[in-house]
Design an enzyme around this catalytic site. Structure first.
Site, PDB file in Angstrom:
ATOM      1  N   GLU A 127       5.271  -8.525  -0.286  1.00 48.03           N
ATOM      2  CA  GLU A 127       5.678  -8.515   1.116  1.00 48.03           C
ATOM      3  C   GLU A 127       5.387  -9.887   1.723  1.00 48.03           C
ATOM      4  O   GLU A 127       4.293 -10.398   1.516  1.00 48.03           O
ATOM      5  CB  GLU A 127       4.938  -7.446   1.911  1.00 48.03           C
ATOM      6  CG  GLU A 127       5.477  -7.350   3.331  1.00 48.03           C
ATOM      7  CD  GLU A 127       4.825  -6.232   4.161  1.00 48.03           C
ATOM      8  OE1 GLU A 127       3.929  -5.534   3.651  1.00 48.03           O
ATOM      9  OE2 GLU A 127       5.215  -6.090   5.313  1.00 48.03           O
ATOM     10  N   MET A 269      -2.639  -4.751   0.786  1.00 46.83           N
ATOM     11  CA  MET A 269      -1.201  -4.522   0.677  1.00 46.83           C
ATOM     12  C   MET A 269      -0.928  -3.124   0.135  1.00 46.83           C
ATOM     13  O   MET A 269      -1.489  -2.713  -0.868  1.00 46.83           O
ATOM     14  CB  MET A 269      -0.593  -5.598  -0.236  1.00 46.83           C
ATOM     15  CG  MET A 269       0.893  -5.461  -0.430  1.00 46.83           C
ATOM     16  SD  MET A 269       1.813  -5.648   1.126  1.00 46.83           S
ATOM     17  CE  MET A 269       3.191  -4.585   0.816  1.00 46.83           C
ATOM     18  N   GLU A 270      -0.007  -2.457   0.823  1.00 46.23           N
ATOM     19  CA  GLU A 270       0.225  -1.029   0.599  1.00 46.23           C
ATOM     20  C   GLU A 270       1.215  -0.720  -0.519  1.00 46.23           C
ATOM     21  O   GLU A 270       1.863   0.327  -0.487  1.00 46.23           O
ATOM     22  CB  GLU A 270       0.742  -0.417   1.911  1.00 46.23           C
ATOM     23  CG  GLU A 270       2.170  -0.848   2.329  1.00 46.23           C
ATOM     24  CD  GLU A 270       2.247  -1.990   3.323  1.00 46.23           C
ATOM     25  OE1 GLU A 270       1.297  -2.783   3.403  1.00 46.23           O
ATOM     26  OE2 GLU A 270       3.276  -2.111   4.021  1.00 46.23           O
ATOM     27  N   GLU A 304      -3.809   1.220   4.787  1.00 50.69           N
ATOM     28  CA  GLU A 304      -2.903   1.084   3.639  1.00 50.69           C
ATOM     29  C   GLU A 304      -2.494   2.464   3.130  1.00 50.69           C
ATOM     30  O   GLU A 304      -1.347   2.675   2.749  1.00 50.69           O
ATOM     31  CB  GLU A 304      -3.549   0.261   2.512  1.00 50.69           C
ATOM     32  CG  GLU A 304      -4.079  -1.110   2.926  1.00 50.69           C
ATOM     33  CD  GLU A 304      -3.114  -1.969   3.720  1.00 50.69           C
ATOM     34  OE1 GLU A 304      -1.898  -1.824   3.542  1.00 50.69           O
ATOM     35  OE2 GLU A 304      -3.585  -2.781   4.546  1.00 50.69           O
ATOM     36  N   HIS A 307       0.212   3.932   5.258  1.00 50.56           N
ATOM     37  CA  HIS A 307       1.522   3.323   5.020  1.00 50.56           C
ATOM     38  C   HIS A 307       2.347   4.134   4.011  1.00 50.56           C
ATOM     39  O   HIS A 307       3.565   3.988   3.974  1.00 50.56           O
ATOM     40  CB  HIS A 307       1.366   1.912   4.469  1.00 50.56           C
ATOM     41  CG  HIS A 307       1.359   0.823   5.502  1.00 50.56           C
ATOM     42  ND1 HIS A 307       2.243   0.785   6.549  1.00 50.56           N
ATOM     43  CD2 HIS A 307       0.587  -0.299   5.626  1.00 50.56           C
ATOM     44  CE1 HIS A 307       2.014  -0.314   7.276  1.00 50.56           C
ATOM     45  NE2 HIS A 307       1.010  -0.979   6.739  1.00 50.56           N
ATOM     46  N   GLU A 326       4.151  -1.390  11.053  1.00 54.93           N
ATOM     47  CA  GLU A 326       2.812  -1.920  11.348  1.00 54.93           C
ATOM     48  C   GLU A 326       2.242  -1.379  12.656  1.00 54.93           C
ATOM     49  O   GLU A 326       1.079  -0.992  12.714  1.00 54.93           O
ATOM     50  CB  GLU A 326       2.822  -3.455  11.344  1.00 54.93           C
ATOM     51  CG  GLU A 326       3.150  -4.071   9.981  1.00 54.93           C
ATOM     52  CD  GLU A 326       2.255  -3.584   8.843  1.00 54.93           C
ATOM     53  OE1 GLU A 326       1.200  -2.969   9.104  1.00 54.93           O
ATOM     54  OE2 GLU A 326       2.627  -3.808   7.666  1.00 54.93           O
TER      55      GLU A 326
HETATM   56  N1  B3K Z   1       1.779  -5.053   4.936  1.00 59.51           N
HETATM   57  C1  B3K Z   1       0.718  -5.957   4.594  1.00 59.51           C
HETATM   58  C2  B3K Z   1       0.885  -7.323   5.146  1.00 59.51           C
HETATM   59  C3  B3K Z   1       1.766  -8.215   4.360  1.00 59.51           C
HETATM   60  C4  B3K Z   1       1.751  -9.614   4.929  1.00 59.51           C
HETATM   61  C5  B3K Z   1       2.696 -10.513   4.253  1.00 59.51           C
HETATM   62  N2  B3K Z   1       2.610 -11.890   4.717  1.00 59.51           N
HETATM   63  C6  B3K Z   1      -0.612  -5.438   5.001  1.00 59.51           C
HETATM   64  C7  B3K Z   1      -0.612  -4.378   6.025  1.00 59.51           C
HETATM   65  O1  B3K Z   1      -0.262  -4.582   7.159  1.00 59.51           O
HETATM   66  O2  B3K Z   1      -0.944  -3.285   5.694  1.00 59.51           O
HETATM   67 ZN    ZN Z   2       0.070  -2.573   7.642  1.00 55.78          ZN
END
Ligand code: B3K
Ligand code: ZN
Length: 875
Positions: A127, A269-270, A304, A307, A326
């Protein structure tokens, strides 16, 4: 990085993808310097082929292309077009199989995006757009597919081979290599792909879901860290249970894996079924982690995990919709943390973050709506606005609908969009449709940047026993948005009698009172709410629990704020009344008021300190003065040194005036029992350490901090004492620092704390001290946690230290320029303080601006840094 100027992407240009990827089969032949990736895709046109054939565009960056074949036939270089960031098949059939072989160098990947090596292990971060650094693919979240992944590597060096989903095959190969094949049954976008290979310890547990399914839980850490995983595993199980109970969400796969790595750009990261975490948000035991660390770990693990539904099963159509996953997930994790700890403390902490950092972002050159219209580099949009303001916007829907109707809305959202890539409009529509309500006015929260202001005018008519509240909203212009439409703002309100009772509330036109707390909904530029049968002029309690992310101007007198500090029944507002009073006192000092302690503030401080019926954690929050960054936010021209000096004056004066009471409370709060990480014990430590922070301001009190440092059996007390000593340059602070280093230098996460406490010390000479820290053998630019703990702590958490010397701006620009060559994402984050150049006096302003211009002249700066610098200069 390319020679031409980076280009913006616009939401208005969105079109559905031309091709769907039905399945993808990946094979990784892992080698740190030369990994071969073979990708086989089944591709089908997503348009009517009768209208003519469209090119198939795959994204790819920093890839060495080895071969392309279509339907098993090799495609020569006349059969495709290749550029810096795409591979294009100009006239493919409507349905075909494509094989692409590429080669990459994970050990040279210092940007930590795509496939890279950390601590000798392979891991990925895809991501937002990292998958294109692994292989050619239509790398956009609305292209969802089913992944089968074979990982091949040397068995001795990489015994553990992981990817998303279920392990369906494994075996031995020649030359000591082995392989594992994974199949993920869920549809997922490329940004949720993950791979890990290494020599890791596995801590296993299990969880029975609400429908009786057994899920294997596996936590992978470096050998030697196994004793720091208990809290993370417990947190995961709590989060899984909570999501079932509160949102009815059950886990879908057979295994949930989490891997901790030391080199990571963000928190975690999820990735579907295979989360990858910054080890900072996994590893903890009382000797090495503070209470705050424990709480944060629980929160990030939950975030996470949540998510899996809000982000993975229902994902984003495009990156303009980032806040869809988010904002909602931050809202969910904040509800979870509130349930696990203390709702009031959690709310105070969240609002403090919002008001100090997000409000500043929303008033600065990078201001953007929670659904932006354009971006140059999406990595720059993982912001407090997308996350925290996004969560506030979801919270407002929750406040407007109430918990039951909100749950109906989220149920419909998950059911309607399961397996889809959708937009923030879809989220709001599900909330509307499930409840038959109209939230169309609400859309401005998604579309407009800037923090709305709400001004309050009040009038009491004694003869008619009527109380009128007029609320007036406005929103300042932001880049590209000179005019703003009014938002829908829920203002949770009570009216307090002079005795402190919340009065029954009957609005004009109503036949009977409807409770003593109401959500007034402000829809128009201004609106008047009339309350009937109010026997005497009340004190209004407005925006309770901070019901909207706005700047409220309540028009309170000092006396009313003091009254609210003593009588407010809303915990958040009681705390905030104290903050507002302290803020006023400090601002008056900055503006030249005589150097004496405000009596009202001091009396309120003494009263709260002495009240042992109050929750100690809340007392600690109430005793804390507003942070320097928040004070800065409330001033037209920021003078960081004057702010620091005035705030220090108040701190010292409070410590002197309440010396005995602080010492008594400090002693009484000592925890006799064994260390526990539970809310009550954490609250006691928090208050005790808050008392210590005041006490150490006083001559002769530093021994107390040193004694605590020496006696501490846990990191919370040890760190609190160390901060107290170092930040006050108290006698023997150096001795404590040296001792701490000797004891902990082999633990990278604890060593980060050692660096950070020094980089955040405000005393003169900070710049020189930070330069020395950069020369320390344990400093490295390649580890984001270390960069954040030295450069980040100095430039973002030490306003007085950083702004004291103009040379610090040049220093920061130099660091950004060198960091940008290694890790553009982290480099762009460090720019934050320079982007605020317009807020300072002329001499600071000029140097900051010159340094921004110098960065822009550096050849081949990244799009990340380019975007932030150019927007800062243009604003
Ligand atoms: N989704 C990831 C963040 C990714 C960032 C990329 N530059 C973590 C989170 O918000 O759970
Ligand atoms: Zn997130």
């Amino acid at each position: 990085m390319s020679e031409s100027q980076p280009q913006a992407v616009y939401l208005k240009d969105y079109t559905a993808p031309d091709y769907r990827i039905e399945t993808i089969n990946l094979r990784f032949d892992l080698d740190p310097e030369a990994t071969t990736v073979t990708s086989r895709m089944e591709v089908r046109a997503n348009y009517d082929p009768a209208e003519g054939r469209r090119p198939f565009v795959l994204n790819g960056q920093e890839l060495e292309l080895v071969s392309v074949s279509m339907d098993h036939d090799p495609v020569g270089d006349e059969g495709y077009e290749i550029s810096d960031d795409t591979l294009v098949i100009p006239h493919p059939p409507a349905h075909f199989h494509l094989e692409v072989v590429t080669r990459i160098n994970p050990s040279a990947n210092t940007a930590l995006e795509g496939l890279y090596v950390s601590g000798g292990n392979f891991c990925t971060q895809c991501e937002a757009e990292g998958f294109r650094k692994i292989t050619y693919f239509p790398d956009r979240p609305d292209v969802m597919t089913r992944f089968t992944t074979t990982v091949v590597a040397d068995r001795k060096e990489y015994p553990v081979l992981l990817s998303n989903g279920d392990r369906i095959d494994s075996g031995e190969l020649e030359d000591g290599r082995h392989y594992v094949t994974w199949h993920d049954p869920s549809l997922k976008p490329s940004y949720l792909f993950a791979l890990v290979a290494g020599d890791l310890a596995c801590i296993a547990d299990h969880f029975t879901t609400m429908s009786g399914k057994e899920v294997k839980l596996e936590l992978y850490v470096q050998y030697g860290n196994e004793d720091k995983t208990e809290h993370a595993m417990r947190s995961l199980k709590k989060a899984m249970r909570w999501d079932e109970e509160v949102y009815g969400r059950e886990y879908d796969l057979n295994t949930y894996m989490i891997v901790a790595v030391d080199d990571f750009n963000m928190g975690a990261m999820e990735n579907k079924g295979l989360n990858i975490f910054n080890s900072r948000f996994i590893l903890a035991k009382p000797e090495t982690a503070t209470d705050m660390d424990f709480v944060n770990i629980e929160g990030v693990i939950a975030h996470e995990y949540f998510h899996n539904w809000s982000g993975n099963r229902v994902t984003c159509r495009d990156w303009f919709q980032l806040s869809l996953k988010e904002g909602f997930t931050v809202f969910r994790d904040s509800q979870f943390t509130a349930d696990m700890t203390s709702p009031a403390v959690k709310r105070i902490d969240d609002v403090s973050l919002l008001r100090t950092r997000q409000f500043a972002e929303d008033a600065g050159p990078m201001a953007h709506p929670i659904r932006p219209d354009s971006y140059v580099e999406i990595n720059n949009f993982y912001t407090l606005t997308i996350y925290e303001k996004g969560a506030e916007v979801v919270r407002m829907i929750h406040t407007l609908l109430g918990p039951e109707r909100f749950r109906k809305g989220s149920d419909l959202y998950f059911k309607r969009h399961d397996g889809q890539a959708v937009t923030t409009d879809d989220f709001v529509r599900a909330m509307e449709d499930a409840n038959g309500v109209d939230l169309s006015r609400f859309s401005h929260w998604y579309e407009q940047a800037g923090t709305p202001r709400v001004e309050v005018e009040r009038a009491y008519d004694a003869a008619a026993k009527q109380y009128r509240l007029t609320l007036r909203q406005s929103c300042p212009p932001t880049p590209g948005q000179p005019e703003k439409a009014p938002c829908q703002i829920p203002v949770k309100t009570a009216l307090l009698s002079r005795e402190g009772a919340a009065l029954p509330l009957r609005l004009a036109g109503e036949s009977q009172a409807g409770g003593s707390e109401r959500v007034l909904v402000l829809n128009e530029p201004d609106q008047t709410f009339i309350f009937e049968e109010i026997p005497a002029e009340p004190v209004p309690s407005l925006l309770r629990a901070f019901s909207a992310p706005v700047k409220l101007e309540g028009g309170y007198s000092d006396e009313e704020l003091a009254f609210l500090m003593g009588n407010e029944t809303d915990d958040f507002n009681r705390w905030d009344a104290g903050q507002q009073l302290a803020l006023r006192v400090i601002v008056r000092l900055i503006e030249g008021a005589p150097r004496e302690l405000d009596r009202g503030l001091s009396a309120a401080f003494g009263k709260i300190l002495a009240d042992d019926r109050l929750d100690p954690a809340l007392v600690a929050e109430a005793l804390a003065l507003p942070p320097e960054e928040y004070i800065a936010e409330c001033m037209d021209e920021v003078d960081p040194l004057a702010i620091h000096e005035a705030r220090q004056f108040v701190r010292i004066a409070l410590a002197e005036t309440h010396h005995e009471a602080l010492a008594a409370r400090y002693t009484a709060l000592a925890d006799p029992g064994p260390y526990r990480v539970e809310a009550d014990a954490m609250g006691r430590r928090r208050l005790r350490n808050a008392c210590l922070a005041y006490l150490v301001q006083l001559e002769g009190e530093s021994e107390r901090a040193f004694a605590q440092y020496e006696a501490a059996g846990n990191m919370t007390d040890s760190m609190a004492a160390l901060v107290a000593l170092v930040h006050n340059a108290a006698p023997r602070y150096d001795e404590a620092l040296q001792h701490f280093y000797q004891r902990w230098h082999e633990d990278p996460l604890v060593l980060d704390k050692w660096f950070a406490v020094q980089a955040a010390a405000p005393a003169p000479g900070a710049l020189e001290r930070v330069r020395k820290l950069l020369d320390h053998p344990d400093f490295t630019m390649r580890n984001p946690n270390r960069v954040r703990s030295v450069i980040g702590a100095f430039v973002m958490r030490n306003p007085a230290g950083f702004h004291r010397d103009l040379a610090a701006y040049t220093f920061l620009a130099d660091q950004i320029i060198s960091l940008d060559r290694l890790n553009p994402q982290v480099a762009a984050r460090m720019l934050d303080p320079l982007t605020r150049w317009k807020r300072y006096d002329e001499s600071r302003r000029n140097v900051m601006k010159e340094e921004l211009e110098r960065i822009l002249r550096v050849p081949r700066i990244s799009s990340d840094v380019y975007e932030v610098v150019s927007k800062s200069l243009a604003a």
